[in-house]
Scaffold this motif. Sequence first.
Motif, PDB file in Angstrom:
ATOM      1  N   ILE A 175       0.849  -1.234   0.151  1.00 43.69           N
ATOM      2  CA  ILE A 175       0.026   0.115  -0.112  1.00 43.69           C
ATOM      3  C   ILE A 175       0.854   1.186   0.119  1.00 43.69           C
ATOM      4  CG2 ILE A 175      -2.071  -0.888   1.016  1.00 43.69           C
ATOM      5  CD1 ILE A 175      -1.030  -0.191   3.835  1.00 43.69           C
ATOM      6  N   ASP A 176       0.301   2.232  -0.216  1.00 44.24           N
ATOM      7  CA  ASP A 176       1.131   3.733  -0.364  1.00 44.24           C
ATOM      8  C   ASP A 176       1.679   4.005   0.901  1.00 44.24           C
ATOM      9  OD1 ASP A 176       1.854   6.354  -0.952  1.00 44.24           O
ATOM     10  OD2 ASP A 176       0.044   7.153  -0.241  1.00 44.24           O
ATOM     11  N   PRO A 177       3.111   4.004   0.705  1.00 44.99           N
ATOM     12  CA  PRO A 177       3.981   4.218   1.981  1.00 44.99           C
ATOM     13  C   PRO A 177       3.886   5.432   2.778  1.00 44.99           C
ATOM     14  CG  PRO A 177       5.371   4.309  -0.035  1.00 44.99           C
ATOM     15  CD  PRO A 177       3.785   3.877  -0.594  1.00 44.99           C
ATOM     16  N   ILE A 301      -9.637  -4.422   7.874  1.00 48.34           N
ATOM     17  CA  ILE A 301      -8.293  -4.904   7.383  1.00 48.34           C
ATOM     18  C   ILE A 301      -8.219  -6.190   6.446  1.00 48.34           C
ATOM     19  CG2 ILE A 301      -6.012  -4.672   8.119  1.00 48.34           C
ATOM     20  CD1 ILE A 301      -7.435  -2.144   8.603  1.00 48.34           C
ATOM     21  N   LYS A 302      -8.853  -7.270   7.030  1.00 47.82           N
ATOM     22  CA  LYS A 302      -8.670  -8.495   6.547  1.00 47.82           C
ATOM     23  C   LYS A 302     -10.166  -9.253   6.682  1.00 47.82           C
ATOM     24  CE  LYS A 302      -5.617 -11.274   8.252  1.00 47.82           C
ATOM     25  NZ  LYS A 302      -4.481 -11.940   8.909  1.00 47.82           N
ATOM     26  N   TYR A 303     -10.078 -10.495   5.939  1.00 50.78           N
ATOM     27  CA  TYR A 303     -11.027 -11.516   6.116  1.00 50.78           C
ATOM     28  C   TYR A 303     -12.259 -11.168   5.274  1.00 50.78           C
ATOM     29  CZ  TYR A 303      -8.556 -12.793  10.116  1.00 50.78           C
ATOM     30  OH  TYR A 303      -7.693 -13.061  11.186  1.00 50.78           O
ATOM     31  N   ASN A 304     -12.873  -9.840   5.372  1.00 56.09           N
ATOM     32  CA  ASN A 304     -14.043  -9.491   4.492  1.00 56.09           C
ATOM     33  C   ASN A 304     -13.658  -9.374   3.058  1.00 56.09           C
ATOM     34  OD1 ASN A 304     -15.718  -9.752   6.753  1.00 56.09           O
ATOM     35  ND2 ASN A 304     -15.926  -7.472   6.611  1.00 56.09           N
ATOM     36  N   SER A 307     -12.427  -5.830   2.359  1.00 54.67           N
ATOM     37  CA  SER A 307     -11.330  -5.668   3.230  1.00 54.67           C
ATOM     38  C   SER A 307      -9.927  -5.026   2.631  1.00 54.67           C
ATOM     39  CB  SER A 307     -10.914  -6.504   4.290  1.00 54.67           C
ATOM     40  OG  SER A 307     -10.138  -7.763   3.415  1.00 54.67           O
ATOM     41  N   LEU A 308      -9.012  -4.154   3.290  1.00 50.46           N
ATOM     42  CA  LEU A 308      -8.120  -3.771   2.602  1.00 50.46           C
ATOM     43  C   LEU A 308      -6.987  -4.706   2.052  1.00 50.46           C
ATOM     44  CD1 LEU A 308      -6.376  -1.143   2.169  1.00 50.46           C
ATOM     45  CD2 LEU A 308      -5.341  -1.696   4.328  1.00 50.46           C
ATOM     46  N   GLU A 309      -6.939  -5.819   2.798  1.00 49.73           N
ATOM     47  CA  GLU A 309      -6.047  -6.865   2.351  1.00 49.73           C
ATOM     48  C   GLU A 309      -6.666  -7.529   1.012  1.00 49.73           C
ATOM     49  OE1 GLU A 309      -4.114 -10.416   4.908  1.00 49.73           O
ATOM     50  OE2 GLU A 309      -5.871 -11.228   4.279  1.00 49.73           O
ATOM     51  N   MET A 310      -7.812  -7.712   0.826  1.00 50.27           N
ATOM     52  CA  MET A 310      -8.697  -8.233  -0.342  1.00 50.27           C
ATOM     53  C   MET A 310      -8.506  -7.484  -1.433  1.00 50.27           C
ATOM     54  SD  MET A 310      -9.471 -11.381   0.368  1.00 50.27           S
ATOM     55  CE  MET A 310     -10.115 -12.556   1.481  1.00 50.27           C
ATOM     56  N   LEU A 311      -8.630  -6.009  -1.352  1.00 53.36           N
ATOM     57  CA  LEU A 311      -8.510  -5.187  -2.268  1.00 53.36           C
ATOM     58  C   LEU A 311      -7.222  -5.149  -2.695  1.00 53.36           C
ATOM     59  CD1 LEU A 311     -10.738  -2.065  -0.748  1.00 53.36           C
ATOM     60  CD2 LEU A 311     -11.470  -3.690  -2.518  1.00 53.36           C
ATOM     61  N   VAL A 312      -6.171  -4.982  -1.954  1.00 52.15           N
ATOM     62  CA  VAL A 312      -4.876  -5.032  -2.365  1.00 52.15           C
ATOM     63  C   VAL A 312      -4.553  -6.459  -3.277  1.00 52.15           C
ATOM     64  CG1 VAL A 312      -2.526  -5.426  -1.485  1.00 52.15           C
ATOM     65  CG2 VAL A 312      -3.924  -3.688  -0.243  1.00 52.15           C
ATOM     66  N   LYS A 315      -5.689  -6.080  -6.519  1.00 47.74           N
ATOM     67  CA  LYS A 315      -4.912  -4.859  -7.345  1.00 47.74           C
ATOM     68  C   LYS A 315      -5.952  -3.780  -7.679  1.00 47.74           C
ATOM     69  CE  LYS A 315      -1.252  -7.751  -9.003  1.00 47.74           C
ATOM     70  NZ  LYS A 315      -0.329  -8.120 -10.025  1.00 47.74           N
ATOM     71  N   GLU A 316      -7.054  -3.509  -6.858  1.00 51.53           N
ATOM     72  CA  GLU A 316      -8.005  -2.540  -7.090  1.00 51.53           C
ATOM     73  C   GLU A 316      -7.642  -1.189  -6.542  1.00 51.53           C
ATOM     74  OE1 GLU A 316     -12.336  -3.648  -6.193  1.00 51.53           O
ATOM     75  OE2 GLU A 316     -11.702  -5.692  -6.418  1.00 51.53           O
ATOM     76  N   ALA A 317      -6.502  -0.485  -7.093  1.00 51.94           N
ATOM     77  CA  ALA A 317      -6.040   0.605  -6.566  1.00 51.94           C
ATOM     78  C   ALA A 317      -6.905   1.669  -5.863  1.00 51.94           C
ATOM     79  CB  ALA A 317      -4.689   0.910  -7.520  1.00 51.94           C
ATOM     80  N   ASP A 318      -7.781   1.812  -6.680  1.00 52.74           N
ATOM     81  CA  ASP A 318      -8.651   3.391  -6.345  1.00 52.74           C
ATOM     82  C   ASP A 318      -9.636   2.928  -5.144  1.00 52.74           C
ATOM     83  OD1 ASP A 318      -8.066   4.357  -8.727  1.00 52.74           O
ATOM     84  OD2 ASP A 318      -9.801   4.086  -9.862  1.00 52.74           O
ATOM     85  N   LYS A 319      -9.955   1.584  -5.075  1.00 52.65           N
ATOM     86  CA  LYS A 319     -10.633   1.215  -3.891  1.00 52.65           C
ATOM     87  C   LYS A 319      -9.721   1.020  -2.410  1.00 52.65           C
ATOM     88  CE  LYS A 319     -14.694  -1.022  -5.989  1.00 52.65           C
ATOM     89  NZ  LYS A 319     -15.219  -2.497  -5.926  1.00 52.65           N
ATOM     90  N   VAL A 320      -8.518   0.712  -2.851  1.00 58.63           N
ATOM     91  CA  VAL A 320      -7.620   0.678  -1.643  1.00 58.63           C
ATOM     92  C   VAL A 320      -7.150   2.064  -1.123  1.00 58.63           C
ATOM     93  CG1 VAL A 320      -5.078   0.490  -1.373  1.00 58.63           C
ATOM     94  CG2 VAL A 320      -6.448  -1.384  -2.395  1.00 58.63           C
ATOM     95  N   GLY A 321      -6.996   2.994  -2.217  1.00 55.37           N
ATOM     96  CA  GLY A 321      -6.821   4.578  -1.779  1.00 55.37           C
ATOM     97  C   GLY A 321      -7.992   4.858  -0.890  1.00 55.37           C
ATOM     98  N   GLU A 322      -9.131   4.870  -1.451  1.00 56.11           N
ATOM     99  CA  GLU A 322     -10.408   5.331  -0.837  1.00 56.11           C
ATOM    100  C   GLU A 322     -10.608   4.544   0.590  1.00 56.11           C
ATOM    101  OE1 GLU A 322     -13.937   4.130  -3.172  1.00 56.11           O
ATOM    102  OE2 GLU A 322     -13.122   5.344  -4.850  1.00 56.11           O
ATOM    103  N   LEU A 323     -10.291   3.467   0.857  1.00 54.74           N
ATOM    104  CA  LEU A 323     -10.422   2.736   2.167  1.00 54.74           C
ATOM    105  C   LEU A 323      -9.157   3.251   3.185  1.00 54.74           C
ATOM    106  CD1 LEU A 323     -11.606   0.940   4.266  1.00 54.74           C
ATOM    107  CD2 LEU A 323     -10.397  -0.945   3.083  1.00 54.74           C
TER     108      LEU A 323
END
Length: 350
Positions: A175-177, A301-304, A307-312, A315-323
């Motif tokens: 994710i974005d550092p 963050i995970k499981y759902n 979640s952030l982990e699943m979006l990563v 590779k759904e970059a836009d949704k990762v950024g939104e979350l």
Amino acid sequence: MNIGLEKINEVLTLYNIKGQVSNLYDFIHYCDDKNTEIKIITKVEFTNRNPLVVKFVRENDHPSQIIESQSVFSEYLRDKGILTPKRYVSEGKYSLNYKLNNLDVDITVEDYLGEEIKAIDFNLAYMLGQLLGKIHRISENGNCLIGNSTIFDFLGYNEVSGYNAFLELGEVEKIDPVMHQEIKDLYLEKLEKVKSSWSKLPRFATQGDVSINNLSYIGGTIGIFDYNIAGDEVLVGDMVLEGLLTANEMDLSGGLTDNDRTELFKHFFKGYITERPLSDDEKTVLSDIYSISSALWFTKIKYNENSLEMLVERKEADKVGELLQEIYDTLHNDNFEVNNTNCKTMPLSI
């Protein structure tokens, strides 16, 4: 490992309980041969009396003295008016040592309280908050302590925190550092503020898992059972984590969507403070505990699926950024306008 009628009758005799057993049903049947751990919870039905629940437990995290203390706490709450199962006594103790297939286990016997609640709505969330407020008030007034922590310890072992999983995503540079560091810095800043006040906050025994699968609804009253992770916690931290567990993880009644989960927490909180208003010290840390816990909630963050982990992973970059922005905003903002928010209402459905 089978728990048959013969063993059940032996246990009932130890507790001087009479009745004709008609059926046995295992709620939980867990045996770990490698670690010699056992957890078997059996519903015992009778032809001539109400059902009972018999528990056989051998777990490193639940020694005999803790099981006894949890039982004493449960009975204390029942004596003070909380709807919770009666626990039976043998030789002056609730928990007895029992030989099960050459293994020493701890046994307890209690009444069966009824079917668990299936889904949550606004009014039920309010009632659950009231119930936890009563439990905390009774525990605090009675100076109740068990001698261990629960699994929802805000500053300790906390099964609903996603912070460590969030750190791992940053360490592998998924994710974005810059945003990762900003969230981490803000989290630690708020955490230190809470830590500075922690020792001043009331800490007493609590049931430890106010989720709908440990609750029943009887004659307009919510009953609570299952004290196997009951322990001592800072009460305001327990309130926030139990409220978020109720709001975020429980199945929803018809007509509600995931967009209503924040509102469910508000109802839980409103119910709680009708039974136990917060002290000034608790009000000081309330917003930070809520922001930290809500922002980095474990299923966010995970499981759902989203979640952030699943979006990563997808590779759904836009949704990762939104979350990530949502997590930052939740940490940054004063989220506890709930103190001044009117709650929605809807018919109660169990």
